[in-house]
Design an enzyme around this catalytic site. Structure first.
Site, PDB file in Angstrom:
ATOM      1  N   TRP A 123       0.867  -1.195   0.000  1.00 21.66           N
ATOM      2  CA  TRP A 123       0.000   0.000   0.000  1.00 21.66           C
ATOM      3  C   TRP A 123       0.888   1.224   0.000  1.00 21.66           C
ATOM      4  O   TRP A 123       1.790   1.331   0.824  1.00 21.66           O
ATOM      5  CB  TRP A 123      -0.938   0.045   1.208  1.00 21.66           C
ATOM      6  CG  TRP A 123      -1.635   1.370   1.251  1.00 21.66           C
ATOM      7  CD1 TRP A 123      -2.629   1.800   0.416  1.00 21.66           C
ATOM      8  CD2 TRP A 123      -1.322   2.482   2.113  1.00 21.66           C
ATOM      9  NE1 TRP A 123      -2.953   3.096   0.720  1.00 21.66           N
ATOM     10  CE2 TRP A 123      -2.187   3.537   1.754  1.00 21.66           C
ATOM     11  CE3 TRP A 123      -0.418   2.686   3.156  1.00 21.66           C
ATOM     12  CZ2 TRP A 123      -2.162   4.780   2.380  1.00 21.66           C
ATOM     13  CZ3 TRP A 123      -0.386   3.917   3.799  1.00 21.66           C
ATOM     14  CH2 TRP A 123      -1.265   4.945   3.408  1.00 21.66           C
ATOM     15  N   GLU A 128      -2.999  -2.975  -2.569  1.00 19.99           N
ATOM     16  CA  GLU A 128      -4.151  -2.381  -1.862  1.00 19.99           C
ATOM     17  C   GLU A 128      -4.504  -1.009  -2.434  1.00 19.99           C
ATOM     18  O   GLU A 128      -3.690  -0.090  -2.440  1.00 19.99           O
ATOM     19  CB  GLU A 128      -3.827  -2.251  -0.373  1.00 19.99           C
ATOM     20  CG  GLU A 128      -4.959  -1.623   0.448  1.00 19.99           C
ATOM     21  CD  GLU A 128      -4.638  -1.543   1.940  1.00 19.99           C
ATOM     22  OE1 GLU A 128      -3.507  -1.889   2.337  1.00 19.99           O
ATOM     23  OE2 GLU A 128      -5.531  -1.128   2.708  1.00 19.99           O
ATOM     24  N   LYS A 156      -7.047   2.535  -2.705  1.00 20.27           N
ATOM     25  CA  LYS A 156      -7.654   3.462  -1.744  1.00 20.27           C
ATOM     26  C   LYS A 156      -8.368   4.564  -2.507  1.00 20.27           C
ATOM     27  O   LYS A 156      -7.967   4.915  -3.618  1.00 20.27           O
ATOM     28  CB  LYS A 156      -6.551   4.034  -0.846  1.00 20.27           C
ATOM     29  CG  LYS A 156      -7.057   4.873   0.298  1.00 20.27           C
ATOM     30  CD  LYS A 156      -6.003   5.007   1.389  1.00 20.27           C
ATOM     31  CE  LYS A 156      -6.455   5.971   2.468  1.00 20.27           C
ATOM     32  NZ  LYS A 156      -5.577   5.967   3.623  1.00 20.27           N
ATOM     33  N   ASP A 176      -9.811  -3.058   1.285  1.00 21.69           N
ATOM     34  CA  ASP A 176      -9.924  -2.511   2.635  1.00 21.69           C
ATOM     35  C   ASP A 176     -11.303  -1.870   2.752  1.00 21.69           C
ATOM     36  O   ASP A 176     -11.694  -1.061   1.911  1.00 21.69           O
ATOM     37  CB  ASP A 176      -8.802  -1.479   2.855  1.00 21.69           C
ATOM     38  CG  ASP A 176      -8.790  -0.879   4.255  1.00 21.69           C
ATOM     39  OD1 ASP A 176      -9.854  -0.421   4.711  1.00 21.69           O
ATOM     40  OD2 ASP A 176      -7.716  -0.848   4.882  1.00 21.69           O
ATOM     41  N   HIS A 182     -11.737   1.877   2.272  1.00 19.77           N
ATOM     42  CA  HIS A 182     -11.123   2.506   1.100  1.00 19.77           C
ATOM     43  C   HIS A 182     -12.073   2.692  -0.066  1.00 19.77           C
ATOM     44  O   HIS A 182     -11.649   2.743  -1.216  1.00 19.77           O
ATOM     45  CB  HIS A 182      -9.895   1.708   0.660  1.00 19.77           C
ATOM     46  CG  HIS A 182      -8.754   1.825   1.618  1.00 19.77           C
ATOM     47  ND1 HIS A 182      -7.484   1.386   1.340  1.00 19.77           N
ATOM     48  CD2 HIS A 182      -8.693   2.367   2.865  1.00 19.77           C
ATOM     49  CE1 HIS A 182      -6.703   1.635   2.367  1.00 19.77           C
ATOM     50  NE2 HIS A 182      -7.419   2.216   3.319  1.00 19.77           N
ATOM     51  N   HIS A 229      -8.816  -6.256   4.233  1.00 13.89           N
ATOM     52  CA  HIS A 229      -8.491  -5.457   5.406  1.00 13.89           C
ATOM     53  C   HIS A 229      -9.826  -5.109   6.034  1.00 13.89           C
ATOM     54  O   HIS A 229     -10.517  -4.192   5.593  1.00 13.89           O
ATOM     55  CB  HIS A 229      -7.717  -4.188   5.022  1.00 13.89           C
ATOM     56  CG  HIS A 229      -6.243  -4.399   4.991  1.00 13.89           C
ATOM     57  ND1 HIS A 229      -5.335  -3.387   4.806  1.00 13.89           N
ATOM     58  CD2 HIS A 229      -5.508  -5.536   5.156  1.00 13.89           C
ATOM     59  CE1 HIS A 229      -4.102  -3.886   4.860  1.00 13.89           C
ATOM     60  NE2 HIS A 229      -4.190  -5.184   5.054  1.00 13.89           N
ATOM     61  N   ASP A 235     -12.072   7.016   6.177  1.00 14.39           N
ATOM     62  CA  ASP A 235     -11.273   5.829   6.475  1.00 14.39           C
ATOM     63  C   ASP A 235     -10.697   5.937   7.889  1.00 14.39           C
ATOM     64  O   ASP A 235      -9.491   6.011   8.068  1.00 14.39           O
ATOM     65  CB  ASP A 235     -10.158   5.728   5.421  1.00 14.39           C
ATOM     66  CG  ASP A 235      -9.310   4.491   5.600  1.00 14.39           C
ATOM     67  OD1 ASP A 235      -9.828   3.482   6.111  1.00 14.39           O
ATOM     68  OD2 ASP A 235      -8.116   4.535   5.220  1.00 14.39           O
ATOM     69  N   ASP A 270     -10.680   3.893  10.428  1.00 11.46           N
ATOM     70  CA  ASP A 270     -10.066   2.706  11.038  1.00 11.46           C
ATOM     71  C   ASP A 270     -10.535   2.446  12.466  1.00 11.46           C
ATOM     72  O   ASP A 270      -9.730   2.124  13.343  1.00 11.46           O
ATOM     73  CB  ASP A 270      -8.530   2.791  10.965  1.00 11.46           C
ATOM     74  CG  ASP A 270      -8.024   2.619   9.538  1.00 11.46           C
ATOM     75  OD1 ASP A 270      -8.245   1.549   8.956  1.00 11.46           O
ATOM     76  OD2 ASP A 270      -7.416   3.564   8.996  1.00 11.46           O
ATOM     77  N   ASP A 291      -7.512  -4.345   9.870  1.00 14.99           N
ATOM     78  CA  ASP A 291      -6.821  -3.058   9.749  1.00 14.99           C
ATOM     79  C   ASP A 291      -7.630  -1.980  10.462  1.00 14.99           C
ATOM     80  O   ASP A 291      -8.478  -1.332   9.867  1.00 14.99           O
ATOM     81  CB  ASP A 291      -6.615  -2.703   8.265  1.00 14.99           C
ATOM     82  CG  ASP A 291      -5.746  -1.464   8.094  1.00 14.99           C
ATOM     83  OD1 ASP A 291      -5.231  -0.962   9.107  1.00 14.99           O
ATOM     84  OD2 ASP A 291      -5.584  -1.000   6.950  1.00 14.99           O
TER      85      ASP A 291
HETATM   86  C1  RNT Z   1      -3.960   2.775   4.795  1.00 14.88           C
HETATM   87  C2  RNT Z   1      -4.086   1.318   4.506  1.00 14.88           C
HETATM   88  C3  RNT Z   1      -2.998   0.447   5.024  1.00 14.88           C
HETATM   89  C4  RNT Z   1      -2.553   0.816   6.418  1.00 14.88           C
HETATM   90  C5  RNT Z   1      -1.577  -0.159   7.018  1.00 14.88           C
HETATM   91  C6  RNT Z   1      -0.924   0.370   8.234  1.00 14.88           C
HETATM   92  O1  RNT Z   1      -5.077   3.490   4.480  1.00 14.88           O
HETATM   93  O2  RNT Z   1      -5.324   0.847   4.935  1.00 14.88           O
HETATM   94  O3  RNT Z   1      -3.377  -0.868   4.930  1.00 14.88           O
HETATM   95  O4  RNT Z   1      -3.632   0.964   7.289  1.00 14.88           O
HETATM   96  O5  RNT Z   1      -0.693  -0.569   6.058  1.00 14.88           O
HETATM   97 ZN    ZN Z   2      -5.632  -1.278   4.810  1.00 14.55          ZN
END
Ligand code: RNT
Ligand code: ZN
Length: 412
Positions: A179, A220, A222, A253, A256, A280, A288, A290, A320
């Protein structure tokens, strides 16, 4: 209610709860190391993670050393039924040397591998393309400067080598997820060149052939990040095309995509063009963000899709999320167990019956069975699953989480 009563209730619907328990036991979840220390890592530097990602909060107990992080992980795994994996980022190296990102080697991660062997835990890996002076412009593999691109290509190549050696050492392929934060705050004039540069850098990074029994490449995408609101170079379309052409895994993810997009719906769509994926699992709130995953509809739908579309064998489940306003070990434990609980619920659904109803255009049965099933004793089956793994639930679980948190609260 006893497990036997619950088992009979599911059997009444034609669902075999023993088969569900057996299956759940075999599904590894790759727990992310970065929930334990707010995505800081163990390089000889401090500061924000950068790259448009941000852990917020200052709850006591952040792991400051690899030993503290491993102790926290040991504790977390002890409260999660089953055998799982650890997802490491390159910036979590454990060495007295201070290699720059383009100098990292397997030896810098040896203590992690020894620990993983001892605990019988598989490892996954990630090159770290953020929190570094050469990533300050939020441009790495797509940077216009060839020298900067080369620096990051070297980091990526070394990460792939490290992942392969981890996989070989542990006898289980290590997923190496790429990523990069690359993007632009304001509308760029030349997206095409940026994307061509990213593609060229990825091609160079992925050129050395690795043994798939040792490591698997994942990419990955986004939608946007803080500071790169106008354009993310590695967008979903970019990486979906790339993964299909190059045969890498695609990492989806949950944070994302646009908040109204449903990742569960995407799985079967990409599954027609790709062999394997990485998830993720996360919880975006407005962006995003998290957040720690809840046992909510998004997670339940995702698990249900993995089961009903028969994708468990092709999906690597990674987590994640990072929240620093609550106990970090509690976040790991509750979040990972939520993923397992969602999978258990999915495995306990009368999928054949629902599929038959749908195929017969009997949407009333699909609707009523799904809703009636919400009253089934999933919690009793979960209690049986955790009891067989000798892991507590409810007040005992919370007591354990509190006890450990009070032990680590004097850190910092
Ligand atoms: C960032 C991505 C990525 C990170 C990690 C720490 O938006 O989701 O996966 O969260 O690599
Ligand atoms: Zn991620």
């Amino acid at each position: 209610m006893s497990y036997e009563t619950a088992k009979a209730a599911f059997a009444d619907w034609g669902v075999d709860s023993e088969a569900a328990l057996e299956k759940l036991r075999t599904i590894p979840i790759s727990m992310h190391c970065w929930q334990g220390d707010d995505v800081v890592g163990f390089e000889q530097k401090t500061g924000a993670s950068g790259g448009g990602i941000q852990a917020t909060g200052n709850h006591p107990g952040r792991a400051r050393t690899p030993d503290e992080l491993r102790a926290d992980l040991d504790f977390a795994y002890s409260l999660i039924p089953g055998q799982h994996r650890l997802n490491l980022h390159a910036m979590y190296l454990d060495t007295d040397a201070a290699p720059d990102r383009d100098e990292i080697e397997f030896a810098h991660f040896a203590p992690w591998v020894d620990w993983a062997k001892d605990q019988d835990i598989g490892l996954d890996f990630n090159p770290t393309f953020f929190a570094h002076a050469k990533a300050d412009d939020n441009l790495t593999l797509s940077h216009p400067d060839q020298g900067i691109r080369d620096f990051w290509i070297e980091h990526g190549k070394r990460s792939r080598d490290i992942a392969a050696q981890m996989g070989a050492a542990l006898g289980s392929p290590c997923v190496n997820n790429i990523w990069v934060p690359d993007g632009y705050k304001d509308t760029p004039i030349d997206r095409m060149s940026a994307r061509a540069r990213l593609e060229g850098s990825l091609d160079a990074m992925l050129a050395p052939v690795q043994d798939k029994a040792q490591m698997l490449d994942a990419v990955e995408s986004k939608l946007f990040g803080i500071g790169v609101e106008a354009c993310t170079v590695g967008s979903h379309e970019f990486y979906m095309g790339y993964a299909i052409r190059k045969g890498t895994l695609l990492c989806l993810d949950m944070g994302h995509f646009h908040p109204t997009e449903n990742i569960a719906d995407k799985l079967s769509a990409v599954a027609l063009s790709l062999d394997e994926f990485l998830l993720h699992v996360s919880r975006p709130m407005r962006w995003d963000s998290d957040h720690v995953i809840l046992l909510n509809d998004d997670i339940l739908q995702m698990a249900q899709e993995l089961v009903s579309a028969d994708l468990l064998g092709r999906t690597h489940i990674g987590l994640d999320f990072f929240d620093a306003t609550i106990s970090r070990t509690a976040a790991w434990v509750i979040g990972t167990r939520n993923m397992q609980k969602a999978l258990l619920r999915a495995l306990l659904m009368p999928v054949d019956q629902l599929r038959a109803a749908e195929n017969a255009l009997d949407f009333t049965t699909r609707f009523s069975v799904t809703e009636e099933f919400k009253d089934m004793p999933f919690g009793t089956v979960w209690a049986e699953f955790s009891a067989r793994a000798d892991v507590p639930n409810g007040r005992r679980l919370i007591g354990e989480l509190d006890r450990y948190q009070s032990e680590v609260s004097d850190r910092d």
